[in-house]
Enzyme design. Structure first.
Site, mmCIF file in Angstrom:
data_model
loop_
_atom_site.group_PDB
_atom_site.id
_atom_site.type_symbol
_atom_site.label_atom_id
_atom_site.label_comp_id
_atom_site.label_asym_id
_atom_site.label_seq_id
_atom_site.Cartn_x
_atom_site.Cartn_y
_atom_site.Cartn_z
ATOM 1 N N LYS A 1 35.359 43.734 27.570
ATOM 2 C CA LYS A 1 34.664 43.974 28.841
ATOM 3 C C LYS A 1 34.107 45.383 28.977
ATOM 4 O O LYS A 1 33.111 45.599 29.654
ATOM 5 C CB LYS A 1 35.589 43.645 30.009
ATOM 6 C CG LYS A 1 35.868 42.149 30.115
ATOM 7 C CD LYS A 1 36.098 41.699 31.528
ATOM 8 C CE LYS A 1 36.121 40.185 31.619
ATOM 9 N NZ LYS A 1 37.340 39.609 30.977
ATOM 10 N N GLU B 1 33.403 42.669 41.018
ATOM 11 C CA GLU B 1 34.403 41.671 41.389
ATOM 12 C C GLU B 1 35.379 41.561 40.226
ATOM 13 O O GLU B 1 35.034 41.873 39.088
ATOM 14 C CB GLU B 1 33.734 40.317 41.640
ATOM 15 C CG GLU B 1 33.472 39.472 40.381
ATOM 16 C CD GLU B 1 32.499 40.080 39.385
ATOM 17 O OE1 GLU B 1 31.620 40.848 39.820
ATOM 18 O OE2 GLU B 1 32.616 39.810 38.166
ATOM 19 N N SER C 1 39.047 38.444 21.696
ATOM 20 C CA SER C 1 38.407 39.174 22.794
ATOM 21 C C SER C 1 39.291 40.220 23.451
ATOM 22 O O SER C 1 38.786 41.185 24.015
ATOM 23 C CB SER C 1 37.912 38.183 23.846
ATOM 24 O OG SER C 1 38.962 37.344 24.289
HETATM 25 C C1 LIG Z 1 37.637 38.262 30.940
HETATM 26 C C2 LIG Z 1 38.078 37.881 29.591
HETATM 27 C C3 LIG Z 1 37.583 36.722 28.943
HETATM 28 C C4 LIG Z 1 36.656 35.750 29.604
HETATM 29 O O1 LIG Z 1 35.410 36.256 29.945
HETATM 30 P P1 LIG Z 1 34.099 35.927 29.094
HETATM 31 O O2 LIG Z 1 33.008 36.499 29.920
HETATM 32 O O3 LIG Z 1 33.996 34.452 28.932
HETATM 33 O O4 LIG Z 1 34.234 36.611 27.785
HETATM 34 C C5 LIG Z 1 37.997 36.460 27.648
HETATM 35 N N1 LIG Z 1 38.879 37.268 27.011
HETATM 36 C C6 LIG Z 1 39.389 38.368 27.601
HETATM 37 C C7 LIG Z 1 40.362 39.198 26.850
HETATM 38 C C8 LIG Z 1 39.009 38.719 28.907
HETATM 39 O O5 LIG Z 1 39.527 39.810 29.485
#
Ligand SMILES: *Cc1c(COP(=O)(O)O)cnc(C)c1O
Length: 401
Positions: free
Chosen positions: A94, A116, A382
């Site tokens: 993010k 948000e 992610s």
């Molecule tokens: C917020 C988040 C997501 C989901 O958001 P996307 O916009 O679909 O990527 C996925 N993995 C992590 C670690 C997150 O913090």
């Protein structure tokens, strides 16, 4: 006017096929137009890119490694590489978008940032960048989430952000988003709204995808270096709103030899009411300014989603993914809470990496789908799992692991 190159299959009005667009109240029209103009102007500007790249390298810690997970590969009898977004500053992908958006806000002369947040990950990333750049930061968060995500609330406060607990509706992400949009309507001239995923009215989905595209840009270099293949056979990512998947897919969308696999959160199962799989279970509709797949009842009322993972607990999905799904360019799977938890424990015990619960859904694709021994499978990891320890331990006790 602009030399902007789209890369994504999107037209000037923000449509990906029949998905996307900008369904906004009249009062936001000028805001969104100004944002679009600024984004198209600055995105390809050399100085802007140099500043973004410098922060990616020296602040976020990029490039994130592409790690060959040997024991996991052996277990699944294929070649698994993990794109380590979990190693970024603040622990997830993010921050890439928060930095790009804040740099754009500064170019536009905006001094007040709103955002948000659901689980608080986007709120923390935004508060971090606002501290870095000396900007005022207001984060809208559902009161229910404020109560259950205390560590992230404390983090945002320490970083100097004001956290507003939203008490309307279900008091979760959807309500926080409504409140952020209301704030933007009231403060159009000095405020920049940083959205945390590839959702919202055009140009947000394209803009967020562009800032996250650094993920696949790095893969383009890393895959040949590490695997001996020019391109991966598969790129796998979890989908909430779709920003980490958009970043991981970005430079491969027009390379049909690369198979794209998106994993939604099935919750307790796609045949139950407790799910967040908006492509498997939803229908076309409009949510937060965009036409896309939405979980809704027969009257078009949005259904409250459910997933064990707060970051995937969203009743819609970005229009890019609705489009890739509708055309068959991406294969969309759904992983249950249980499948994600099992995948998380497997990665932890085989590789010593505790993934975010969201990322664990991407890993669950390895159980759901069979890959060939010669395949190169890149899984976008992610985020890291520190924030999810309590949930993991609860599961641990329940299942005796
Ligand atoms: C917020 C988040 C997501 C989901 O958001 P996307 O916009 O679909 O990527 C996925 N993995 C992590 C670690 C997150 O913090």
């Amino acid at each position: 006017m602009s030399k902007f190159q789209h890369f994504l299959p999107v037209d000037d009005e923000g449509y990906y096929g029949r998905f996307g667009g900008a369904y906004i109240p009249e009062i936001l029209h000028a805001n969104v137009e100004n944002l679009k103009e600024a984004f198209y102007h600055w995105a390809d500007d050399e100085e802007f890119k140099a500043e973004f790249d410098d922060l990616m390298r020296n602040y976020v810690g990029r490039p994130s490694p592409l790690y060959h997970a040997r024991r996991l590969s052996e277990y699944y009898n294929t070649n698994i590489y993990l794109k380590r977004e979990d190693l970024n500053h603040t622990g997830a992908h993010k921050i890439n978008n928060a930095i790009g958006s804040a740099l754009l806000a500064r170019r536009m002369g905006k001094k007040r940032i709103i955002a948000e947040t659901g689980a608080g990950q986007h709120g923390v990333a935004t508060a971090t960048v606002c501290a870095l750049m000396g900007m005022e930061c207001i984060v809208y968060m559902g009161a229910t989430d404020v109560a259950r995500q205390r560590p992230n609330v404390e983090r945002m406060k320490m970083l100097g952000a004001k956290v507003v607990a939203v008490t309307s509706g279900n008091k979760t992400l959807k309500d926080a988003t409504h409140e952020a949009i209301r704030d933007w309507c009231c403060n159009p001239s000095d405020t920049f709204y940083i959205i945390g995923s590839t959702v919202g009215p055009h140009p947000y989905p394209e803009m967020v995808a562009r800032f996250q595209s650094v993920i696949s840009e790095e893969m383009l270099r890393q895959v040949p270096q590490l695997t001996g293949k020019e391109l991966p056979d598969y790129v796998v990512a979890c989908i909430g709103g779709g920003s980490n998947a958009a970043g991981a897919f970005y430079h491969f969308i027009d390379r049909p030899e690369v198979q794209l696999v998106a994993v939604e959160a099935a919750g307790l199962g796609v045949d139950t009411a407790e799910t967040a799989a908006s492509m498997a279970c939803g229908a076309e509709g409009i949510i937060h300014g965009s036409r896309t797949m939405v979980m809704q009842d027969a009257d078009g009322q949005i259904i409250e989603p459910y997933s064990i993972s707060a970051g995937l607990d969203y009743p819609g999905v970005g229009p890019l993914h609705a489009y890739l799904h509708s055309t068959g360019r991406a294969e969309v799977l759904a992983a249950t809470d249980r499948q994600a938890l099992d995948a998380a424990y497997r990665l932890t015990r085989l590789e010593g990496i505790i993934p975010a619960l969201e990322s664990a859904h991407a890993l669950a694709a390895l159980d759901i789908k069979k890959f060939a021994p010669s395949d190169v499978v890149v899984v976008n990891l992610s985020g890291r799992g520190d924030k999810d320890l309590e949930t993991y331990l609860k599961y641990n006790e329940a299942s005796g692991k």
